[in-house]
Design an enzyme around this catalytic site. Structure first.
Site, mmCIF file in Angstrom:
data_model
loop_
_atom_site.group_PDB
_atom_site.id
_atom_site.type_symbol
_atom_site.label_atom_id
_atom_site.label_comp_id
_atom_site.label_asym_id
_atom_site.label_seq_id
_atom_site.Cartn_x
_atom_site.Cartn_y
_atom_site.Cartn_z
ATOM 1 N N GLU A 278 47.709 37.981 62.301
ATOM 2 C CA GLU A 278 48.233 37.025 63.278
ATOM 3 C C GLU A 278 49.756 37.051 63.344
ATOM 4 O OE1 GLU A 278 45.000 33.449 63.955
ATOM 5 O OE2 GLU A 278 46.836 33.013 62.849
ATOM 6 N N HIS A 299 32.201 53.818 47.972
ATOM 7 C CA HIS A 299 30.900 54.381 48.314
ATOM 8 C C HIS A 299 30.508 54.068 49.760
ATOM 9 C CE1 HIS A 299 29.830 55.511 44.106
ATOM 10 N NE2 HIS A 299 30.725 54.578 43.844
ATOM 11 N N LYS A 413 39.576 31.757 73.541
ATOM 12 C CA LYS A 413 39.179 30.360 73.738
ATOM 13 C C LYS A 413 39.024 30.042 75.221
ATOM 14 C CE LYS A 413 41.450 28.608 69.550
ATOM 15 N NZ LYS A 413 42.476 27.663 69.028
#
Length: 424
Positions: A278, A299, A413
């Site tokens: 951010e 792995h 949003k």
């Protein structure tokens, strides 16, 4: 104190480039210390360490003591910076397995999973529950929805629900502040000059941590110590880290992997991921932050790190010591071929895995930094958190962005609320 080794990236950073960059990096560092860079109104995370409020720490500890004495569980409701710091520190500093001497902290409101919320509400039945709801506004969808459900459960279940619900919110404004005043909830304040991802050392993070039994005072003052250490421009590891990241960014590297060698630090990686993502991911710039836990992820994505596209850099985070004396047991049959390790400490095996991985990744062309923690302790965690906060602020200034805002978060949003039919 933490230790730092930057030599693993030297082959990718010619010394003349570093020397040319140093004055600019120092200027970015001074801008942070003097408050002359972008977003100076959001530097409260430094001011609260410069002027510690021991009375506030006392208040947090007192409420946390009540929670530990009366509650079977604390439900912490928040998203992003409202929960990641607490989650990271709690995972690092509390036992991995159930401990009857501790009050567990569970988190809600950090996603929109129906099954998780329904399962949580069912699991809480029959338990003594306290709730810490954390939101500056009280209207962020994920935590606000979770709080609707959990508040209804609390009010139906406990006569003293208003005593059991603690709100951490804005000092004067917002829906949660209004509700807290109406209900008489006890409250803690989110400082107006501290952004969410920098708020772990405010009541946002400190109350859940203290409720989990963590020594928040030692944690807090660990950050104070690191802030004072990083005040100088000379031999400053945060400045060096930020400068090297910027040079590699400008050279075309796109991703940074934080590789932790102890699973207790995995959630700290998630906190780091938000902090860095951010703060610098703006104007089509920044390094994409990714977290690996080794040796587990060797792995899975280890092959890519070793031989994939050479566009990633890596920061190893290791723990230098621990309390366990676990040693490899003997086995006369030796069917697994591990008798050569008999009597060796597991810690030494893990260290060898780190050293081998470090050498292999450097040989594979990955620019590497190594940060060593003396132990997984409240003090070292506090030091680490401030180190990363300081470094990413300097990096933001080097990139020419405001490291304290997050305008892109609003895009999803807007589309989500349109899909839900939210009134304008």
């Amino acid at each position: 104190m933490l230790s730092f080794d930057f030599t693993g990236s030297n082959a990718h950073l010619p010394e003349p480039d570093r020397q040319r960059m140093l004055p600019r990096a120092r200027a970015a560092h001074r801008a942070l210390l003097q408050g002359t860079g972008a977003g100076p109104e959001w530097l409260g995370w430094r001011r609260l360490l410069a002027e510690p409020d021991d009375a506030l720490l006392d208040q947090v500890e007192q409420v946390a003591l009540e929670i530990r004495e009366r509650a079977d569980v604390l439900v912490c409701i928040g998203i992003g910076g409202s929960y990641l710091g607490a989650d990271a520190v709690i995972q690092a500093l509390t036992p991995a397995f159930p401990d009857a001497g501790r009050t567990p902290v569970v988190f809600a409101g950090h996603h929109l999973s129906t099954e998780y919320l329904a399962g949580l509400l069912e699991w809480l039945k029959g338990k003594s529950v306290y709730v810490n709801v954390i939101s500056k506004s009280g209207t962020t969808l994920e935590p606000a929805l979770a709080f609707r459900f959990i508040r209804a459960f609390m009010e139906e279940t406990f006569e003293d629900a208003d005593r059991r619900i603690i709100a951490t919110t804005d000092a004067h404004h917002g829906a949660l502040r209004t509700l807290a005043s109406e209900k008489g909830y006890r409250t803690f304040t989110i400082p107006g000059d501290v952004g969410g991802r920098f708020s772990a050392l405010t009541p946002v993070g400190l109350l859940p941590m203290a409720a989990a039994g963590i020594d928040i005072r030692t944690l807090f003052y660990g950050s104070v110590t690191m802030m004072r250490t990083l005040a100088s421009e000379d031999d400053n590891p945060a400045l060096e880290y930020a400068m090297r990241r910027w040079l590699l960014h400008e050279a075309g590297y796109t991703t940074e992997v934080l590789s932790v060698m102890d699973p207790r630090m995995t959630r700290m990686g998630a906190w780091w991921q938000q902090l860095f993502g951010e703060s610098e991911g703006k104007n089509h710039q920044g390094l994409f932050p990714s977290v690996c836990t080794f040796t587990t992820d060797l792995h899975s994505v280890g092959q890519f790190i070793q031989e994939g596209r050479r566009t990633l850099i890596e920061t190893f985070l290791t723990v230098e010591s621990g309390s366990s004396t676990l040693r490899v047991p003997g086995d006369p049959a030796d069917l697994d071929g591990l008798s050569y390790l008999e009597g060796r400490r597991m810690r030494d095996v893990n260290r060898a895995a780190f050293e081998g991985t470090l050498k292999a990744h450097i040989a594979g062309g990955v620019p590497v930094t190594h940060i060593g923690m003396p132990a997984v302790s409240a003090e070292s965690i506090g030091q680490l958190m401030y180190f990363f906060e300081h470094a990413i602020a300097v990096m933001g200034y080097l990139l020419g962005v405001n490291p304290f805002d997050q305008p892109g978060v609003e895009a999803y949003k807007k589309e989500m609320f349109t899909a839900l039919g939210k009134p304008c």
